[in-house]
Design a protein around this motif. Structure first.
Motif, PDB file in Angstrom:
ATOM      1  N   SER A  22      39.689  90.447  74.987  1.00 49.46           N
ATOM      2  CA  SER A  22      38.254  90.831  75.683  1.00 49.46           C
ATOM      3  C   SER A  22      38.273  91.329  76.891  1.00 49.46           C
ATOM      4  O   SER A  22      37.436  92.275  77.381  1.00 49.46           O
ATOM      5  N   CYS A  23      39.152  91.083  77.973  1.00 49.51           N
ATOM      6  CA  CYS A  23      39.311  91.510  79.386  1.00 49.51           C
ATOM      7  C   CYS A  23      39.532  92.988  79.220  1.00 49.51           C
ATOM      8  O   CYS A  23      39.152  93.631  79.865  1.00 49.51           O
ATOM      9  N   ALA A  24      40.515  93.238  78.324  1.00 53.43           N
ATOM     10  CA  ALA A  24      41.041  94.669  78.446  1.00 53.43           C
ATOM     11  C   ALA A  24      39.730  95.588  77.761  1.00 53.43           C
ATOM     12  O   ALA A  24      39.477  96.533  78.591  1.00 53.43           O
ATOM     13  N   ALA A 195      38.271  74.015  76.575  1.00 49.93           N
ATOM     14  CA  ALA A 195      37.630  74.270  75.492  1.00 49.93           C
ATOM     15  C   ALA A 195      38.792  74.827  74.292  1.00 49.93           C
ATOM     16  O   ALA A 195      39.593  75.549  74.919  1.00 49.93           O
ATOM     17  N   ALA A 196      38.480  74.812  72.982  1.00 50.64           N
ATOM     18  CA  ALA A 196      38.936  75.820  72.056  1.00 50.64           C
ATOM     19  C   ALA A 196      38.493  77.240  72.167  1.00 50.64           C
ATOM     20  O   ALA A 196      37.244  77.382  72.568  1.00 50.64           O
ATOM     21  N   ILE A 197      39.160  78.317  72.145  1.00 53.61           N
ATOM     22  CA  ILE A 197      38.680  79.766  72.274  1.00 53.61           C
ATOM     23  C   ILE A 197      38.854  80.385  70.845  1.00 53.61           C
ATOM     24  O   ILE A 197      39.725  80.478  70.489  1.00 53.61           O
ATOM     25  N   GLY A 198      37.463  80.532  70.281  1.00 57.28           N
ATOM     26  CA  GLY A 198      37.312  81.169  69.124  1.00 57.28           C
ATOM     27  C   GLY A 198      37.184  82.570  69.491  1.00 57.28           C
ATOM     28  O   GLY A 198      36.034  83.062  69.836  1.00 57.28           O
ATOM     29  N   ALA A 211      41.108  74.656  65.439  1.00 55.45           N
ATOM     30  CA  ALA A 211      39.631  74.010  65.586  1.00 55.45           C
ATOM     31  C   ALA A 211      38.826  74.536  64.602  1.00 55.45           C
ATOM     32  O   ALA A 211      37.759  73.860  64.466  1.00 55.45           O
ATOM     33  N   GLY A 212      39.153  75.413  63.702  1.00 55.97           N
ATOM     34  CA  GLY A 212      38.246  75.879  62.740  1.00 55.97           C
ATOM     35  C   GLY A 212      37.620  77.135  63.131  1.00 55.97           C
ATOM     36  O   GLY A 212      37.682  77.688  64.121  1.00 55.97           O
ATOM     37  N   THR A 213      36.411  77.233  62.371  1.00 53.55           N
ATOM     38  CA  THR A 213      35.118  78.148  62.705  1.00 53.55           C
ATOM     39  C   THR A 213      34.234  77.693  63.766  1.00 53.55           C
ATOM     40  O   THR A 213      33.780  76.391  63.525  1.00 53.55           O
ATOM     41  N   THR A 214      33.944  78.603  64.420  1.00 50.23           N
ATOM     42  CA  THR A 214      32.932  78.199  65.422  1.00 50.23           C
ATOM     43  C   THR A 214      31.443  77.731  64.721  1.00 50.23           C
ATOM     44  O   THR A 214      31.051  78.514  63.934  1.00 50.23           O
ATOM     45  N   VAL A 215      30.799  76.734  65.289  1.00 56.87           N
ATOM     46  CA  VAL A 215      29.603  76.383  65.114  1.00 56.87           C
ATOM     47  C   VAL A 215      28.792  76.165  66.093  1.00 56.87           C
ATOM     48  O   VAL A 215      29.159  75.348  66.935  1.00 56.87           O
ATOM     49  N   ASP A 216      27.647  76.980  66.139  1.00 49.48           N
ATOM     50  CA  ASP A 216      26.644  76.550  67.260  1.00 49.48           C
ATOM     51  C   ASP A 216      27.306  76.818  68.753  1.00 49.48           C
ATOM     52  O   ASP A 216      27.055  75.902  69.554  1.00 49.48           O
ATOM     53  N   ASP A 217      28.036  77.790  68.936  1.00 50.61           N
ATOM     54  CA  ASP A 217      28.735  78.035  70.243  1.00 50.61           C
ATOM     55  C   ASP A 217      29.546  76.911  70.741  1.00 50.61           C
ATOM     56  O   ASP A 217      29.704  76.440  71.913  1.00 50.61           O
ATOM     57  N   ALA A 220      34.600  78.339  73.156  1.00 50.96           N
ATOM     58  CA  ALA A 220      34.574  79.336  74.117  1.00 50.96           C
ATOM     59  C   ALA A 220      34.603  80.862  73.597  1.00 50.96           C
ATOM     60  O   ALA A 220      35.684  81.000  72.718  1.00 50.96           O
ATOM     61  N   ASP A 221      33.708  81.519  73.889  1.00 52.57           N
ATOM     62  CA  ASP A 221      33.931  83.030  73.398  1.00 52.57           C
ATOM     63  C   ASP A 221      34.654  83.895  74.406  1.00 52.57           C
ATOM     64  O   ASP A 221      34.162  83.780  75.479  1.00 52.57           O
ATOM     65  N   PRO A 222      35.743  84.437  74.228  1.00 50.76           N
ATOM     66  CA  PRO A 222      36.541  85.184  74.889  1.00 50.76           C
ATOM     67  C   PRO A 222      35.753  86.383  75.587  1.00 50.76           C
ATOM     68  O   PRO A 222      36.153  86.672  76.749  1.00 50.76           O
TER      69      PRO A 222
END
Length: 253
Positions: A22-24, A195-198, A211-217, A220-222
């Motif tokens: 994401s940074c790149a 946080a877990a990073i999804g 942690a599985g699939t993200t639900v309702d944010d 953390a979004d990279p």
């Protein structure tokens, strides 16, 4: 937002599909010359970044002094003097997790420390040596060094002694460097991510391996973490932030 400096050179150490990718993407989109270093630089995600965003890939074991020295020489040769360096290695050695203090294998604990705090020392040292010679930009900065950290740098969880030790050591390194280097024009920031990073999977969903699939944010979004890193880099020296803890709105802390 402040416009990017035309000669910005970013080096991201620790290459993977999450924060580093994401940074790149974001840094390259904002006009920076970008390099990513990893022990395995031929990962598909890094090859894709090279094709889509012109990111340079480098092989480097960040816990090895000679490898780190050669990495920075290669970056200067290929891209120019670095103005933004991100250490994005947390040093996780899976076999150390969930072990009581009397069960933790000392060799694995040492490897965790070497992968995390010691590699951060080597990367930070080389970055500081080079950035001292940079000319200050319009915001009065010679460069930015960002350390990705974890919630274990803020609280030592049970059965996680080695990882907490490594994260606390990395935090202490960052604080010491900030006190030394910020008066010299080099911004140093420590970013614990609680946080877990999804990150986005091939099917378009955002998920974490444990942690599985993200639900309702709830993770953390990279891409959003990368935006914070870019903002840190663009801060004026009159309001430099040192420690910025990131966590989702649902996180209990």
């Amino acid at each position: 937002m402040t416009q990017p400096d035309t000669q910005d050179v970013a080096l991201i150490v620790g290459g993977g599909p999450g924060i580093s990718a994401s940074c790149a993407r974001l840094f390259a989109t904002n006009g920076m010359h970008v390099g990513v270093a990893a022990r395995t630089p031929d990962k598909p995600v890094l090859q894709a970044l090279e094709t889509s965003h012109g990111v340079r890939r480098y092989a480097c074991d960040a816990s090895d002094l000679a490898a780190v020295d050669q990495l920075f020489k290669n970056v200067v040769r290929d891209l120019g003097m670095p103005t933004l360096v991100v250490h994005n290695i947390d040093g996780r050695v899976p076999a150390i997790f969930g072990k009581a203090i009397d069960e933790a294998e000392p060799g694995i604990a040492l490897a965790t420390l070497q992968n995390s705090a010691f590699s951060a020392f080597l990367i930070g040292q080389q970055a500081a040596r080079l950035m001292r010679d940079n000319k200050p930009n319009a915001r009065g900065a010679k460069g930015t060094i960002i350390f990705t950290n974890a919630s274990a740098s803020l609280k030592g969880f049970a059965k996680s002694g080695a990882f907490a030790m490594a994260c606390h050591a990395k935090s202490g390194l960052a604080q010491s460097m900030a006190r030394e280097l910020m008066p010299q024009g080099i911004h140093v920031a420590n970013v614990p991510i609680d946080a877990a990073i999804g990150w986005t999977q091939e099917d378009g969903s955002r998920a974490h391996r444990r942690a599985g699939t993200t639900v309702d944010d709830n993770m953390a979004d990279p891409d959003c973490i990368a935006e914070t890193y870019l903002q840190l880099h663009r801060q004026h020296r009159s309001t430099w932030a040192f420690e910025v803890a990131l966590r989702p709105w649902t996180e209990r802390w």
